[in-house]
Design a protein around this motif. Structure first.
Motif, short mmCIF file in Angstrom:
data_model
loop_
_atom_site.label_atom_id
_atom_site.label_comp_id
_atom_site.label_asym_id
_atom_site.label_seq_id
_atom_site.Cartn_x
_atom_site.Cartn_y
_atom_site.Cartn_z
N ALA A 31 0.83 -1.20 0.00
CA ALA A 31 0.00 0.00 0.00
C ALA A 31 0.87 1.26 0.00
CB ALA A 31 -0.93 -0.01 1.20
N ASN A 32 1.89 1.28 0.86
CA ASN A 32 2.78 2.44 0.93
C ASN A 32 3.49 2.69 -0.40
OD1 ASN A 32 2.08 2.72 3.61
ND2 ASN A 32 3.95 1.77 4.41
N LYS A 33 4.00 1.62 -0.99
CA LYS A 33 4.74 1.74 -2.24
C LYS A 33 3.82 2.19 -3.38
CE LYS A 33 8.83 0.82 -4.21
NZ LYS A 33 10.10 1.41 -3.75
N SER A 34 2.54 1.86 -3.27
CA SER A 34 1.57 2.20 -4.32
C SER A 34 0.85 3.51 -4.05
CB SER A 34 0.54 1.07 -4.43
OG SER A 34 1.16 -0.18 -4.64
N ASP A 35 1.21 4.17 -2.92
CA ASP A 35 0.59 5.45 -2.55
C ASP A 35 -0.92 5.33 -2.36
OD1 ASP A 35 3.00 6.91 -2.60
OD2 ASP A 35 2.87 7.14 -4.77
N VAL A 36 -1.34 4.25 -1.71
CA VAL A 36 -2.75 4.07 -1.37
C VAL A 36 -2.84 3.64 0.09
CG1 VAL A 36 -3.38 3.40 -3.73
CG2 VAL A 36 -2.80 1.62 -2.05
N SER A 37 -4.03 3.70 0.65
CA SER A 37 -4.22 3.25 2.02
C SER A 37 -4.40 1.73 2.05
CB SER A 37 -5.46 3.91 2.62
OG SER A 37 -6.63 3.45 1.97
N LYS A 38 -4.26 1.14 3.23
CA LYS A 38 -4.47 -0.29 3.38
C LYS A 38 -5.93 -0.64 3.07
CE LYS A 38 -3.13 -4.01 6.54
NZ LYS A 38 -2.56 -4.31 7.88
N GLY A 39 -6.85 0.27 3.42
CA GLY A 39 -8.26 0.05 3.12
C GLY A 39 -8.51 -0.01 1.63
N THR A 40 -7.80 0.85 0.86
CA THR A 40 -7.95 0.84 -0.59
C THR A 40 -7.45 -0.47 -1.17
OG1 THR A 40 -7.69 3.24 -0.72
CG2 THR A 40 -7.27 1.99 -2.74
N PHE A 41 -6.37 -0.99 -0.59
CA PHE A 41 -5.86 -2.30 -1.03
C PHE A 41 -6.98 -3.34 -0.97
CE2 PHE A 41 -4.33 -6.54 -0.22
CZ PHE A 41 -3.28 -6.70 -1.12
N TYR A 42 -7.70 -3.36 0.16
CA TYR A 42 -8.74 -4.36 0.36
C TYR A 42 -9.99 -4.12 -0.49
CZ TYR A 42 -6.20 -6.58 4.18
OH TYR A 42 -5.27 -7.27 4.91
N LEU A 43 -10.10 -2.94 -1.08
CA LEU A 43 -11.20 -2.72 -2.03
C LEU A 43 -10.97 -3.49 -3.32
CD1 LEU A 43 -11.93 1.11 -1.71
CD2 LEU A 43 -13.46 -0.77 -1.09
N TYR A 44 -9.70 -3.75 -3.62
CA TYR A 44 -9.35 -4.42 -4.87
C TYR A 44 -8.93 -5.87 -4.69
CZ TYR A 44 -9.44 0.25 -6.92
OH TYR A 44 -9.85 1.49 -7.33
N PHE A 45 -8.37 -6.20 -3.54
CA PHE A 45 -7.87 -7.56 -3.30
C PHE A 45 -8.30 -8.01 -1.90
CE2 PHE A 45 -4.72 -5.20 -5.81
CZ PHE A 45 -4.80 -5.89 -7.02
N ALA A 46 -8.83 -9.18 -1.81
CA ALA A 46 -9.27 -9.70 -0.51
C ALA A 46 -8.08 -10.08 0.36
CB ALA A 46 -10.17 -10.91 -0.71
N SER A 47 -6.93 -10.35 -0.27
CA SER A 47 -5.76 -10.77 0.49
C SER A 47 -4.53 -10.65 -0.39
CB SER A 47 -5.91 -12.24 0.94
OG SER A 47 -5.98 -13.08 -0.21
N LYS A 48 -3.36 -10.84 0.21
CA LYS A 48 -2.11 -10.84 -0.55
C LYS A 48 -2.07 -12.02 -1.51
CE LYS A 48 1.72 -11.75 1.65
NZ LYS A 48 2.93 -11.69 2.50
N GLU A 49 -2.67 -13.13 -1.06
CA GLU A 49 -2.73 -14.31 -1.92
C GLU A 49 -3.54 -14.04 -3.19
OE1 GLU A 49 -1.37 -15.37 1.96
OE2 GLU A 49 -3.15 -14.26 1.34
N GLU A 50 -4.65 -13.34 -3.02
CA GLU A 50 -5.46 -13.02 -4.19
C GLU A 50 -4.72 -12.05 -5.11
OE1 GLU A 50 -9.45 -10.49 -4.92
OE2 GLU A 50 -9.74 -12.35 -3.79
N LEU A 51 -3.96 -11.15 -4.53
CA LEU A 51 -3.17 -10.20 -5.32
C LEU A 51 -2.20 -10.93 -6.24
CD1 LEU A 51 -1.78 -7.53 -6.13
CD2 LEU A 51 -0.50 -7.66 -3.98
#
Length: 288
Positions: A31-51
């Motif tokens: 999330a930090n490297k992508s300049d987004v919040s952790k919550g935004t990450f979860y809007l697109y991916f349910a988990s790191k595995e899904e990513l």
């Protein structure tokens, strides 16, 4: 077209996975490297595995799109294959972190990765089947699976060597070399009428695709429910939306699913902007 935020997270995560390893990389770092919040990450991916599943799918789709563009060129069929091989070698040379990620980390994420591996294998087979049939015609048909395996093995073997030994090679020359050597092998098989080792009937693509479809729908619904939890909506409305998502799962599992009912539920979800893409993906998988 892939959402820009999602694409950025996929690309940045690949660099982190190659640098630190899949298991050592946290969602917060991505999330930090992508300049987004952790919550935004979860809007697109349910988990790191899904990513990482989507990451492999994303880059494979890029490769297949480039293969398709070359395949449509008005040039000699064998030259098309040479250019496709060179494109793949160029990609690996310029994005070694993608290959490193395949090789350095032992990633086990269950059935999702198994499904993806089968999907990628099928895409690779369909590409090689098209390319080889255009070169050799129906004469290659009895050997198409064996030839596809040999083509895939040669390409990935050289890609692995380039990355692991940090080799500097002439990709144009190497692509021609690989295709010419395989050409010798394929023509020898056909000329000598040798016995094929694996037939298309032995492959399990059709059976796997059916089970994949069920799992994909289930996963999309899980992501929809997780996304609803993050929405800034009244709790009662969120509850209704989650019930609607669960109804899709129940209806789709019936022997005779009612498409009208499914379409109505999906329309209810689509009115929420954050759920539009997920709803469209579910509709595509359901064929409604």
């Amino acid at each position: 077209m892939l959402n820009q935020k999602k694409q950025r997270m996929i690309e940045e995560s690949m660099k982190l996975f190659a640098e630190k390893g899949f298991h050592a990389t946290s969602i917060q770092e991505i999330a930090n490297k992508s300049d987004v919040s952790k919550g935004t990450f979860y809007l697109y991916f349910a988990s790191k595995e899904e990513l990482i599943v989507e990451l492999f799918d994303y880059y494979t789709s890029l490769v297949m799109d480039k293969f398709k563009t070359i395949q449509q060129k008005n040039i000699d069929a064998k030259q098309k294959l040479v250019e496709q091989m060179q494109m793949m070698l160029d990609l690996i040379t310029n994005h070694k972190e993608y290959m490193v990620m395949h090789l350095q980390d032992n990633i086990h994420i269950g059935q999702h990765m198994n499904d993806l591996a089968m999907k990628l294998l099928q895409r690779s087979f369909e590409w090689s089947k098209t390319a080889l049939t255009e070169i050799y015609g129906e004469q290659i048909a009895p050997y198409i699976v064996d030839a596809s395996i040999q083509l895939d093995g040669a390409l990935h073997g050289y890609c692995k060597a380039i990355v692991m030994h940090d080799l500097q090679v002439d990709n144009t020359s190497l692509a021609r070399f690989i295709v010419d050597r395989l050409d010798d092998t394929f023509r020898s098989m056909m000329h000598n009428n040798v016995e094929p080792q694996i037939s298309y009937d032995q492959l399990t693509f059709a059976t796997i695709n059916q089970s994949q479809n069920v799992r994909v729908i289930k996963k999309l619904i899980e992501r929809t429910i997780a996304t609803i939890d993050l929405l800034q909506l009244p709790e009662q409305e969120k509850k209704q939306l989650k019930e609607a998502a669960e109804m899709i799962n129940e209806e789709s599992n019936k022997p005779e699913a009612n498409n009208v009912v499914l379409q109505g539920i999906l329309l209810q979800l689509k009115r929420i902007p954050e759920l539009q893409k997920l709803s469209s993906d579910i509709a595509t998988e359901l064929g409604v």
